[in-house]
Write an enzyme that holds these catalytic residues in place. Structure first.
Site, PDB file in Angstrom:
ATOM      1  N   SER A 253       0.872  -1.109  -0.024  1.00  0.00           N
ATOM      2  CA  SER A 253       0.001  -0.028   0.087  1.00  0.00           C
ATOM      3  C   SER A 253       0.815   1.178  -0.079  1.00  0.00           C
ATOM      4  O   SER A 253       1.876   1.256  -0.621  1.00  0.00           O
ATOM      5  CB  SER A 253      -0.930  -0.033   1.180  1.00  0.00           C
ATOM      6  OG  SER A 253      -1.799   0.928   1.111  1.00  0.00           O
TER       7      SER A 253
ATOM      8  N   ASP B 202      -4.503  -4.182   5.789  1.00  0.00           N
ATOM      9  CA  ASP B 202      -5.022  -5.024   4.794  1.00  0.00           C
ATOM     10  C   ASP B 202      -3.721  -6.345   4.685  1.00  0.00           C
ATOM     11  O   ASP B 202      -2.645  -5.682   4.376  1.00  0.00           O
ATOM     12  CB  ASP B 202      -5.402  -4.378   3.519  1.00  0.00           C
ATOM     13  CG  ASP B 202      -6.125  -5.196   2.354  1.00  0.00           C
ATOM     14  OD1 ASP B 202      -6.309  -6.072   2.604  1.00  0.00           O
ATOM     15  OD2 ASP B 202      -5.973  -4.727   1.062  1.00  0.00           O
TER      16      ASP B 202
ATOM     17  N   HIS C 199      -2.628  -0.820  -3.514  1.00  0.00           N
ATOM     18  CA  HIS C 199      -3.826  -0.304  -3.579  1.00  0.00           C
ATOM     19  C   HIS C 199      -3.703   1.063  -4.580  1.00  0.00           C
ATOM     20  O   HIS C 199      -2.756   1.688  -4.441  1.00  0.00           O
ATOM     21  CB  HIS C 199      -4.137   0.454  -2.000  1.00  0.00           C
ATOM     22  CG  HIS C 199      -4.441  -0.767  -1.041  1.00  0.00           C
ATOM     23  ND1 HIS C 199      -4.148  -0.252   0.336  1.00  0.00           N
ATOM     24  CD2 HIS C 199      -4.924  -1.949  -1.175  1.00  0.00           C
ATOM     25  CE1 HIS C 199      -4.489  -1.455   1.063  1.00  0.00           C
ATOM     26  NE2 HIS C 199      -5.033  -2.390   0.245  1.00  0.00           N
TER      27      HIS C 199
END
Length: 340
Positions: free
Chosen positions: A17, A136, A44
């Site tokens: 990310s 995540d 992401h």
């Protein structure tokens, strides 16, 4: 060595990310040219923005990297990179792109990729979690380990944003911690491990909950061809995306009726965003109320009505001042926590 006709010996799923582009470049530079695994990368990405991530990774190391295409066969020594607004998944030794429900507000989502790889490749799967915020990928790492796979986290001390690898380490779902540049050497070592047939059979037993979550991620956009209530009891919380009831899949994993998934940390962050948004609306409303009250007071003759409008303006301005100060204080505290 790779399998027949270039089929990979195993699958490496990589998630990142914030700060992930730098980490992915360092990882790609250290990958061996003869790696017998296929790699899938989920970062992401903004839903409506073009991505040049595959080009960046392709230029960074010896292995070819390309934007993932639905139905592409998985080949050894190739890096498949997620594209915006699609989950990157696998099925039948092929790449699968879907517009299934977002997870933690993201599509592509790291948990979705890791879960899919765990289900289809079990002990032949490896999960790599790099720089990023929140958590995540933690549930996905747990899924890979539960199916006999191996998990790797970027060492938090060298990650631009350490939260994702740190959360995975604290959750006890990480087998190895290495610098991003050293991931390639570790993958080369792991590629030589031999798996017994009984180990494959033991770890590839059906997992109804994981399979249902994978089917949800594989679904079409706005699909309702699943029953998320089969995943667990109602949590008493609502989904930040659609305001639907959230089902508690586990203590730190939630899904709503239409499939949006949230971890506990991501759900808390979404609530913070909702509260901040509501406070900004309150601040704007107080400002407009004070301004309108002053205007009305100036348009009437001195007396009780003018006094009432003036009092309303004073109350609104006082409340606005208090709220503005509290928002500033909260922002300062959040900044200090972020710096830590």
């Amino acid at each position: 060595m790779a399998g027949i006709d270039g089929m990979p010996k195993g699958i490496v799923a990589v998630g990142a990310s914030a700060g992930g582009v730098e980490a992915l470049g360092e990882m790609a530079a250290g990958l061996p040219a003869d790696l017998p695994n296929a790699l899938l990368v989920a970062l992401h990405l903004p839903a409506n923005a073009p991505s040049v991530l595959a080009r960046i990774i392709d230029r960074s190391g010896p292995l070819p990297a390309m934007p993932a295409k639905d139905g592409a066969p998985l080949e050894a020594g190739v890096i498949y990179v997620a594209v915006p607004n699609h989950h990157l998944l696998v099925a039948d030794h092929q790449v699968l792109l879907s517009e299934g429900p977002t997870e933690n507000g993201h599509r592509p989502a790291i948990n979705a990729l890791f879960r899919s790889v765990a289900l289809h490749f079990g002990p032949r799967s490896i999960g790599v979690l790099l720089s990023g915020v929140l958590d995540d990928g933690v549930l996905g790492m747990a899924a890979i380990r539960s199916r006999g796979g191996i998990t790797i986290a970027q060492h938090p001390d060298e990650a631009v944003f350490a939260a994702m690898p740190t959360n995975a380490i604290q959750a006890g779902v990480v087998d190895h911690r290495v610098a991003a540049a050293d991931v390639g050497n570790l993958l080369a070592q792991l590629a030589d491990r031999e798996l017994e047939e009984q180990d494959m059979d033991k770890h590839m037993q059906p997992d109804d909950s994981m399979e249902l979550e994978n089917r949800i991620a594989m679904g079409r956009r706005f699909s309702t061809s699943f029953d998320s209530e089969a995943l667990g009891p109602h949590s008493g919380y609502t989904c930040p995306d659609c305001n639907g009831s959230l089902i508690m899949v586990s203590e730190k994993n939630y899904r709503c009726r239409v499939g949006h998934a949230w971890t506990a940390d991501a759900l808390l962050k979404a609530r913070d965003d909702e509260i901040e948004g509501a406070l900004w609306v309150a601040l704007r409303s107080l400002q407009e109320k004070a301004k309108l009250s002053r205007k009305l007071a100036s348009n009437v003759s001195p007396g009780m009505l003018s006094q009432r409008y003036t009092e309303l303006a004073n109350e609104a301005e006082h409340a606005m001042s208090v709220l503005s100060r509290r928002l500033s204080e909260a922002a300062s505290v959040a900044g200090e926590r972020g710096a830590d």
